[in-house]
Scaffold this motif. Structure first.
Motif, PDB file in Angstrom:
ATOM      1  N   ASP A 167       0.842  -1.212   0.000  1.00 17.68           N
ATOM      2  CA  ASP A 167       0.000   0.000   0.000  1.00 17.68           C
ATOM      3  C   ASP A 167       0.874   1.257   0.000  1.00 17.68           C
ATOM      4  OD1 ASP A 167      -2.180  -1.566  -0.065  1.00 17.68           O
ATOM      5  OD2 ASP A 167      -3.024  -0.922   1.852  1.00 17.68           O
TER       6      ASP A 167
ATOM      7  N   ARG B 265       0.992  -7.468  -2.909  1.00 15.67           N
ATOM      8  CA  ARG B 265      -0.151  -8.220  -2.382  1.00 15.67           C
ATOM      9  C   ARG B 265      -1.330  -8.177  -3.342  1.00 15.67           C
ATOM     10  NH1 ARG B 265      -2.809  -4.265   2.126  1.00 15.67           N
ATOM     11  NH2 ARG B 265      -4.210  -6.031   2.210  1.00 15.67           N
TER      12      ARG B 265
ATOM     13  N   ARG C 200      -5.533  -7.921  -3.373  1.00 14.15           N
ATOM     14  CA  ARG C 200      -6.447  -7.211  -2.464  1.00 14.15           C
ATOM     15  C   ARG C 200      -7.887  -7.662  -2.664  1.00 14.15           C
ATOM     16  NH1 ARG C 200      -2.347  -3.735  -4.142  1.00 14.15           N
ATOM     17  NH2 ARG C 200      -1.304  -2.641  -2.440  1.00 14.15           N
ATOM     18  N   ASP C 201      -8.661  -7.645  -1.574  1.00 15.78           N
ATOM     19  CA  ASP C 201     -10.098  -7.906  -1.712  1.00 15.78           C
ATOM     20  C   ASP C 201     -10.798  -6.564  -1.931  1.00 15.78           C
ATOM     21  OD1 ASP C 201     -10.472  -6.673   0.769  1.00 15.78           O
ATOM     22  OD2 ASP C 201     -10.560  -8.566   1.865  1.00 15.78           O
TER      23      ASP C 201
ATOM     24  N   ASP D  88     -12.631  -4.600  -0.158  1.00 16.79           N
ATOM     25  CA  ASP D  88     -12.462  -3.550   0.856  1.00 16.79           C
ATOM     26  C   ASP D  88     -11.042  -2.973   0.794  1.00 16.79           C
ATOM     27  OD1 ASP D  88     -14.996  -3.990   1.686  1.00 16.79           O
ATOM     28  OD2 ASP D  88     -14.425  -5.357   3.313  1.00 16.79           O
ATOM     29  N   GLN D  89     -10.077  -3.864   0.564  1.00 18.85           N
ATOM     30  CA  GLN D  89      -8.683  -3.380   0.519  1.00 18.85           C
ATOM     31  C   GLN D  89      -8.447  -2.513  -0.713  1.00 18.85           C
ATOM     32  OE1 GLN D  89      -7.122  -7.318   0.821  1.00 18.85           O
ATOM     33  NE2 GLN D  89      -6.801  -7.185   3.037  1.00 18.85           N
ATOM     34  N   TRP D  90      -9.130  -2.837  -1.831  1.00 14.12           N
ATOM     35  CA  TRP D  90      -9.011  -1.970  -3.006  1.00 14.12           C
ATOM     36  C   TRP D  90      -9.599  -0.593  -2.698  1.00 14.12           C
ATOM     37  CZ3 TRP D  90      -5.909  -2.336  -6.874  1.00 14.12           C
ATOM     38  CH2 TRP D  90      -5.541  -3.565  -7.412  1.00 14.12           C
TER      39      TRP D  90
ATOM     40  N   GLN E 115     -10.024   0.847   0.162  1.00 12.38           N
ATOM     41  CA  GLN E 115      -9.181   1.590   1.129  1.00 12.38           C
ATOM     42  C   GLN E 115      -7.935   2.164   0.459  1.00 12.38           C
ATOM     43  OE1 GLN E 115      -8.368  -1.242   4.187  1.00 12.38           O
ATOM     44  NE2 GLN E 115     -10.527  -1.255   4.819  1.00 12.38           N
ATOM     45  N   LEU E 116      -7.358   1.390  -0.465  1.00  8.12           N
ATOM     46  CA  LEU E 116      -6.142   1.864  -1.135  1.00  8.12           C
ATOM     47  C   LEU E 116      -6.417   3.211  -1.808  1.00  8.12           C
ATOM     48  CD1 LEU E 116      -3.249   1.431  -2.204  1.00  8.12           C
ATOM     49  CD2 LEU E 116      -4.264   0.283  -4.168  1.00  8.12           C
TER      50      LEU E 116
END
Ligand SMILES: C[S@@+](CC[C@H](N)C(=O)[O-])C[C@H]1O[C@@H](n2cnc3c(N)ncnc32)[C@H](O)[C@@H]1O
Length: 418
Positions: free
Chosen positions: A320, A375, A377-378, A380-382, A384-385
């Motif tokens: 990230d 990494r 990403r799922d 939510d992680q996308w 958030q990024l």
């Protein structure tokens, strides 16, 4: 009596195999075989999906029948060294397709001691790579022929056996040595190679590695329906059909070539590091509409006001911390409404899709960790990024490309202040 799981699995395998057989028969296509002249047919999605179901059922059946102890003790640690030897010593190209060769002939052709050639090939034969129709005489199978005749497949095996695999053998050491590291030069790859440059910086100094990597990108991403074509078919490019698309980290421009051919009035600029784009020729039919240029995405984006900025297989290379840097370097170029389109894996909810597809996605997550501290990403992680990079990145969501493990992640730059 209720059916046992092993009978259920056997029934699934049998039913789906029958569907494939019927399709092949009705289209006059050969049944799968290891024969050297066998060619794998392109199956329509509803038939191809049966292959996935069969392979999952077969794998579960094998694991059930092995039992909890043999599941572990039968792990094959020799498969990768075998492939490595076939790749490094060019064993598959050492004698003609359709011909036959003795171990002595192969040993002299590749300049490796005959006992080693024999042990490698005989083990490979148990994986149906090569055959020994008569004692001491080797012929090809469809699998060894594929390695001998598809140069990009050779590059793929080289990347797997000479970079990804050694890096993977040191991943646990890297996790212990640098817990939670987001640095691209604190990885299993660095420990395995005993050099502490980042994966891509090291590549800049080694043109052969760079070429092999670019070959693999072209090979693995060419997968028609899954990748380049999938990204073209499953995103609304029509809304910018006369616009400008910039691809960052576009390797040697293949995606921009495909996109520009799909959309004949679109202009495309593919950017990558100088060594990667050096010598790349834009095809004659695209000259004037497509450019392949050098740009480091950790520096400010020079092409302003494009309609879309495309990232394919980029952010998984970076933690990230670095992905946010890449996105922030794009901001000065963005006009209100610009799209940031990312073609990549979006990790599923655990257990929500077939294990085999989920495993491949999670496996690339491990490879990214091993080589780059990147990494997958799922959803939510996308999201958030992008929001951590800047609140004006409006995360629109994820379009899953049916029948594949790829998705399109869409973000729109919304800067109402301008
Ligand atoms: C995983 S590859 C993806 C290539 C291409 N987008 C594709 O999908 O086939 C990552 C790409 O990022 C490029 N890259 C790495 N560091 C870069 C940088 N600092 N600036 C621009 N490109 C970079 C690499 O050269 C490589 O082509």
């Amino acid at each position: 009596m209720a059916k046992t799981r092993i009978s259920e699995l056997a029934a699934i395998i049998s039913t789906k195999t029958e569907i494939i057989e019927q399709y092949l028969r009705s289209h006059n296509l050969a049944s799968p075989s290891f024969d050297v002249d066998y060619v794998d047919p392109q199956l329509p999605p509803d038939i191809a999906v049966c292959k996935v179901t069969i392979s999952e059922a077969t794998e579960e059946l094998n694991s059930l029948l092995a039992g909890p102890s043999a599941f572990w003790t039968t792990l094959d640690t020799t498969f990768l060294p075998t492939i490595h030897a076939i790749y490094r010593f060019k064993l598959a190209s050492s004698f003609p397709i359709g011909g036959e060769a003795s171990f002595a002939f192969i040993a002299s052709a590749v300049d490796i001691p005959e006992p080693d050639v024999q042990r490698i090939i005989r083990l490979a034969i148990t994986h149906r790579i090569f055959r020994e129709p008569r004692r001491g005489i080797v012929t090809h199978t469809a699998i060894s022929k594929a390695i001998a005749t598809i140069p990009l497949l050779q590059s793929f095996l080289g990347l797997v056996t000479e970079e990804i695999w050694p890096a993977s053998t040191r991943i646990v050491d890297a996790i212990e040595k640098w817990p939670n590291s987001e640095e691209p030069n604190e990885t299993g790859y660095n420990l395995a190679t005993n050099q502490y440059e980042t994966y891509f910086n090291g590549m800049k100094k080694d043109p052969d590695r760079g070429k092999r990597f670019a070959d693999v990108m072209n090979f693995t991403h060419a997968g028609g329906k899954f990748e380049r074509a999938g990204l073209i078919a499953h995103y609304d490019w029509a809304c910018m059909s006369e616009g400008l698309v910039v691809e960052l980290g576009g390797s040697q421009g293949m995606m921009c070539f495909d996109l520009a051919r799909y959309s004949p009035k679109m202009k495309c600029i593919s950017q990558d590091l100088p060594d990667v784009v050096a010598g790349v020729e834009v095809p004659e039919d695209l000259k004037g509409r497509v450019e392949v240029v050098a740009h480091d995405f950790f520096t400010e984006q020079p092409v302003k006001n494009a309609d879309a900025y495309l990232f394919r297989w980029i952010f998984h290379d970076w933690s990230d911390k670095y992905s946010i840097r890449i996105l922030r370097k794009l901001i000065p170029a963005l006009k209100h409404g610009a799209r940031i389109v990312t073609g990549k894996v979006c990790l599923p909810e655990p257990g929500s899709i077939s294990y085999s597809i989920e495993r491949r996605m999670r496996a690339t997550d491990m490879v990214m960790k091993a080589c780059l501290n990147g990494r997958e990403r799922d959803v939510d992680q996308w999201a958030q990024l992008f929001t951590k990079s800047d609140s004006r990145f409006n995360f629109k969501g994820v379009i899953r490309i049916p029948g594949s493990r790829w998705s399109v992640i869409e973000v729109i730059w919304e800067d109402v202040s301008v």
